[in-house]
Design a protein around this motif. Structure first.
Motif: not given
Length: 228
Positions: A144, A146, A148-149, A152-153
């Protein structure tokens, strides 16, 4: 007649056309609150908690009729309903929704540890949004990349636990109270086992996982008997 007796006494005037019930309005309202769930917190609603204690037998008898068990944590003043295990059809009045995802499970386990560490302090266990992001960062998968993602998670995991009322807001923005109900929603017998559960999740180890009895209550319980 005491207040408790007045709640227990059968009603003399129907509450609506065709009413054949015997319980008073406050007691019926308490039954509905328990059905809607996910739990009743006696520390935030002392009057409802006292009514529950006063009428515990009547309430337990009522829910037994529809295959539900009333579970109480007297120390934490938490009450919730749990489906009984019976191998017959049409015996599930509460339908479980989707299970927790990986990040949601990890966060719940870590918060369960924090709740245990805070027990006996006389104050609420609280944690910030940033603190929960840091917790999940410790379990971030190497693949992982990212940011930003990932953020968000993390927020999605927090939102899910909020929807289950395992996290509740405080007066401060982005600060949350860890609900005492988490101890019942995740009834792990040995707190010392939690790090092993977490390590197994991190390692994606299917051979070591929480038993079904320990995880089923973490799934959100949605009453089919009461519709908003």
């Amino acid at each position: 007649m005491t207040t408790s007796d007045s709640y227990a006494a059968p009603i003399t005037d129907p509450l609506f056309d065709g009413d054949t019930g015997k319980f008073t309005l406050p007691l019926r309202q308490l039954l509905v609150r328990l059905l809607r769930g996910p739990y009743l917190d006696g520390s935030t609603d002392p009057s409802a908690w006292q009514l529950l204690l006063d009428q515990q037998q009547s309430i337990s008898d009522y829910f037994s009729e529809i295959f539900l068990a009333l579970r109480l944590d007297m120390d934490r003043k938490i009450a919730m309903l749990a489906p009984v295990q019976i191998e017959q059809v049409h015996t599930s009045p509460i339908a479980p929704r989707r299970p927790l995802k990986r990040d949601e499970t990890l966060l719940a386990l870590r918060l369960r540890l924090l709740l245990e560490q805070h027990s006996g302090s006389g104050s609420d266990a609280v944690i910030s949004r940033a603190g929960m992001h840091e917790i999940l960062a410790e379990h971030r998968q190497a693949s992982d990349r990212d940011d930003k993602r990932f953020a968000e998670s993390c927020d999605a995991a927090i939102t899910r636990l909020q929807s289950l009322r395992l996290l509740t807001g405080t007066e401060l923005e982005n600060e949350f109270r860890i609900s005492p109900a988490l101890a019942m929603a995740l009834p792990i017998t040995n707190i010392q086992d939690i790090p092993r559960y977490i390590a197994a999740i991190d390692a994606n180890d299917p051979a070591f996982s929480l038993a079904a009895d320990d995880t089923e209550d973490l799934a959100e319980q949605t009453p089919e008997l009461v519709q908003e």
